[in-house]
Enzyme design. Structure first.
Site, mmCIF file in Angstrom:
data_model
loop_
_atom_site.group_PDB
_atom_site.id
_atom_site.type_symbol
_atom_site.label_atom_id
_atom_site.label_comp_id
_atom_site.label_asym_id
_atom_site.label_seq_id
_atom_site.Cartn_x
_atom_site.Cartn_y
_atom_site.Cartn_z
ATOM 1 N N HIS A 1 -1.651 4.537 -0.029
ATOM 2 C CA HIS A 1 -1.481 3.627 -1.164
ATOM 3 C C HIS A 1 -2.412 2.417 -1.118
ATOM 4 O O HIS A 1 -2.434 1.627 -2.052
ATOM 5 C CB HIS A 1 -0.022 3.133 -1.189
ATOM 6 C CG HIS A 1 0.403 2.498 -2.473
ATOM 7 N ND1 HIS A 1 0.603 3.205 -3.637
ATOM 8 C CD2 HIS A 1 0.672 1.197 -2.786
ATOM 9 C CE1 HIS A 1 0.989 2.386 -4.606
ATOM 10 N NE2 HIS A 1 1.033 1.162 -4.123
ATOM 11 N N SER B 1 -1.007 0.376 -8.601
ATOM 12 C CA SER B 1 0.409 0.264 -8.287
ATOM 13 C C SER B 1 1.145 -0.484 -9.403
ATOM 14 O O SER B 1 1.165 -0.018 -10.539
ATOM 15 C CB SER B 1 0.588 -0.411 -6.921
ATOM 16 O OG SER B 1 1.907 -0.280 -6.458
ATOM 17 N N ASP C 1 0.540 9.012 0.111
ATOM 18 C CA ASP C 1 1.120 7.728 -0.310
ATOM 19 C C ASP C 1 2.595 7.695 0.089
ATOM 20 O O ASP C 1 3.369 8.567 -0.324
ATOM 21 C CB ASP C 1 0.973 7.591 -1.824
ATOM 22 C CG ASP C 1 1.285 6.201 -2.340
ATOM 23 O OD1 ASP C 1 2.254 5.591 -1.853
ATOM 24 O OD2 ASP C 1 0.573 5.741 -3.245
#
Length: 278
Positions: free
Chosen positions: A256, A147, A223
């Site tokens: 995610h 991320s 995600d």
């Protein structure tokens, strides 16, 4: 450097540490996994950069790297994502900026520039401490992130190719200049100069100076940030224009979080080990 704790793990040692950072003007925390091969000499080192709101603990506990790292002889370093207890107004209580959201760059705007110098910490200061105190070979270093940390892994590898021989990412923020997460952070840390923003945007950097090796990226198609904040197709297009070797893998049903990371972390460790073994 202060040893907080050390525990035996898959024949090696998982440790928690603290150091005084000149770059960040205060204490910084990090973890290190030393594989059993480190008893016999220096081994390749892989830096794992974490995402928004994370500390050095998230990946250390949840990613499941130690077993495969022990097999491959990889030393794994996980730094915290920012300085802590900075006393800077607005540095806490906002998940997008401040503590827990250093964005792996050196802030140039006061008061952030006094403490938030995560690029210098991650690229220069921390590796010096690692080389001094652990059996890491600085000439065989790779960088991996998730991320915001994926953004950091890509940009630091592209900005400092002499430091890293391998790079990969999970669900990275590939073009922070175009999305909310990056826009807020860049305005806060770098001001309004978009030329400065471009120096920390992987889509812009790869067009100017491609990485020498193949970049591995995994992205979950479930995600919740895909399409709004994570726009991997933009990086895919930029790599195609630049002639950058890219392996972008998309996975149905994965979101995610760290269940996603732990599902494919072995592939990433083997990717790095294959490059760093030479």
């Amino acid at each position: 450097m202060e040893i907080v704790s050390e525990s035996r793990c898959f024949g090696g040692v998982q440790g928690y540490y603290r150091m005084q950072s000149t770059a960040c003007a205060g204490p910084m925390r990090f973890t290190v996994y030393q594989p059993p091969q480190g008893k016999d000499g220096r081994v390749p080192v892989l830096y794992y950069l974490s995402g928004l709101t994370c500390t050095e603990d998230n990946a250390t506990i949840k990613a499941g790297m130690q077993r495969v790292a022990a097999e491959l002889g990889l030393l794994i370093v996980v730094p915290d994502t920012s300085p802590r207890d900075t006393g800077i107004p607005g540095a806490t209580g906002d998940s997008d900026i401040g503590e827990g959201a250093g964005f792996w760059l050196d802030a140039t705007v006061a008061p952030w520039s006094s403490r938030f110098r995560m690029e210098t910490f991650a690229v220069e200061e921390l590796p010096g401490v690692i080389a001094e105190h652990f059996p890491a070979d600085p000439a065989r270093a790779g960088v991996l992130g998730h991320s915001m940390g994926g953004h950091g892994a890509l940009t630091l590898a592209l900005r400092h190719p002499e430091r890293y021989r391998s790079v990969s990412a999970f669900a990275p923020i590939v073009s922070p200049s175009r999305v909310r997460w990056g826009d807020r952070a860049f305005r806060t840390y770098l001001g309004e100069d978009r030329a400065a923003w471009a120096e920390h945007d992987a889509c812009e950097l790869v067009k100017r100076r491609p990485f020498a090796g193949t970049i591995l990226i995994d992205q979950g198609l479930a995600d919740p940030f895909l399409g709004e904040t994570l726009i991997p197709e933009h990086f895919e297009q930029a790599c195609a224009e630049a002639g950058q070797a890219l392996q972008l893998r998309r996975h149905e049903g994965y979101d995610h979080g760290y269940w996603f990371v732990s599902s494919f972390i072995e592939d990433h460790l083997r990717h790095h080990a294959g490059v760093l073994a030479g």
